[in-house]
Scaffold this active site. Structure first.
Site, PDB file in Angstrom:
ATOM      1  N   HIS A 223       4.902  26.137 -63.114  1.00  0.00           N
ATOM      2  CA  HIS A 223       6.158  25.557 -63.606  1.00  0.00           C
ATOM      3  C   HIS A 223       6.370  25.878 -65.090  1.00  0.00           C
ATOM      4  CE1 HIS A 223       7.855  23.184 -60.338  1.00  0.00           C
ATOM      5  NE2 HIS A 223       6.675  22.682 -60.035  1.00  0.00           N
TER       6      HIS A 223
ATOM      7  N   GLY B 205       1.684  15.938 -58.494  1.00  0.00           N
ATOM      8  CA  GLY B 205       1.703  16.445 -59.858  1.00  0.00           C
ATOM      9  C   GLY B 205       3.131  16.651 -60.307  1.00  0.00           C
TER      10      GLY B 205
ATOM     11  N   HIS C  20      -0.156  25.452 -59.065  1.00  0.00           N
ATOM     12  CA  HIS C  20       1.252  25.117 -58.799  1.00  0.00           C
ATOM     13  C   HIS C  20       1.910  24.532 -60.052  1.00  0.00           C
ATOM     14  CE1 HIS C  20       4.564  23.373 -56.184  1.00  0.00           C
ATOM     15  NE2 HIS C  20       4.710  22.706 -57.321  1.00  0.00           N
ATOM     16  N   GLU C  21       1.220  23.581 -60.693  1.00  0.00           N
ATOM     17  CA  GLU C  21       1.824  22.903 -61.854  1.00  0.00           C
ATOM     18  C   GLU C  21       1.952  23.855 -63.044  1.00  0.00           C
ATOM     19  OE1 GLU C  21       3.370  20.277 -61.349  1.00  0.00           O
ATOM     20  OE2 GLU C  21       2.413  19.816 -59.438  1.00  0.00           O
TER      21      GLU C  21
ATOM     22  N   GLN D 296      10.181  19.909 -65.203  1.00  0.00           N
ATOM     23  CA  GLN D 296      10.835  19.285 -64.053  1.00  0.00           C
ATOM     24  C   GLN D 296      11.660  18.061 -64.438  1.00  0.00           C
ATOM     25  OE1 GLN D 296       7.064  19.412 -61.485  1.00  0.00           O
ATOM     26  NE2 GLN D 296       8.713  19.610 -59.991  1.00  0.00           N
TER      27      GLN D 296
ATOM     28  N   CYS E 106       7.277  20.691 -53.396  1.00  0.00           N
ATOM     29  CA  CYS E 106       7.558  20.548 -54.830  1.00  0.00           C
ATOM     30  C   CYS E 106       8.704  19.558 -54.994  1.00  0.00           C
ATOM     31  CB  CYS E 106       7.947  21.911 -55.410  1.00  0.00           C
ATOM     32  SG  CYS E 106       8.310  21.868 -57.176  1.00  0.00           S
ATOM     33  N   LEU E 107       8.575  18.697 -55.982  1.00  0.00           N
ATOM     34  CA  LEU E 107       9.623  17.693 -56.221  1.00  0.00           C
ATOM     35  C   LEU E 107      10.948  18.360 -56.611  1.00  0.00           C
ATOM     36  CD1 LEU E 107       7.572  15.018 -58.207  1.00  0.00           C
ATOM     37  CD2 LEU E 107       8.075  15.070 -55.765  1.00  0.00           C
TER      38      LEU E 107
HETATM   39 NI    NI Z   1       6.341  21.630 -58.250  1.00  0.00          NI
END
Ligand code: NI
Length: 176
Positions: free
Chosen positions: A145, A46, A141-142, A51, A99-100
């Site tokens: 953000h 995701g 999680h998303e 991000q 996480c990216l």
């Molecule tokens: Ni993330």
């Protein structure tokens, strides 16, 4: 479509509360396509608009059949705009997340196991779903953000934060 640079933990925009989407237009379409391409280039499950440096309430996610998580049901590709989350019950479970924006690390994070989420699709059509297990985890999680929260802030015991290549067998597949 463009693969965009992914912001890393420490960059101020990741800590901001993102603004609601007001217009479902071509600009939004381009944003989502860039998010899609960026997520896929990094094998993410995701990604959230902040991000890639855009402070708007847009997330996308997809969990395809993954041999690392054999007990996890696939989650269909979803574009979720201006989301609202409602936990169903108080039950939480801990699972390992990455996480990216926090490359190379994993942490053990508590999340609600069952929830309802609602929002709008790319065309501005409202929808609602219930989710549990890994699906519910990814959504939480998303959406975090969008409120400037990264998963390390949710870890109860920071001994459960480490480098992916060092955690090894401790990092068991996420419970569903
Ligand atoms: Ni993330």
């Amino acid at each position: 479509m463009t693969i965009r640079r992914v912001l890393k933990m420490g960059e101020p925009l990741l800590a901001q509360v993102a603004a609601p989407v007001q217009r479902f237009d071509a600009e939004l379409d381009t944003l989502v396509r860039d998010m899609d391409e960026t997520m896929r280039s990094l094998n993410g499950a995701g990604i959230a608009a902040p991000q890639i440096g855009v402070s708007l309430r847009v997330v996308i996610f997809e969990v395809a059949d993954n041999p690392r998580y054999p007990n996890v049901a696939p989650v269909p590709y979803t574009v979720l705009i201006n989301p609202q989350l409602t936990p169903l019950g108080s039950e939480q479970a801990e699972g390992w997340e990455g996480c990216l924006s926090v490359p190379g690390l994993r942490g053990l994070v508590p999340r609600y196991t069952h929830l309802r989420y609602s929002g709008f699709d790319l065309h501005g059509v409202p929808f609602e779903r219930t989710a549990h297990g890994f699906h519910a985890r990814v959504v939480q999680h998303e959406v975090d953000h969008l409120d400037g929260v990264l998963y390390p802030q949710r870890i109860r015991d920071l001994r459960n934060l480490g480098f992916e290549d060092a955690l090894g067998a401790r990092m068991t597949p996420m419970p569903d």
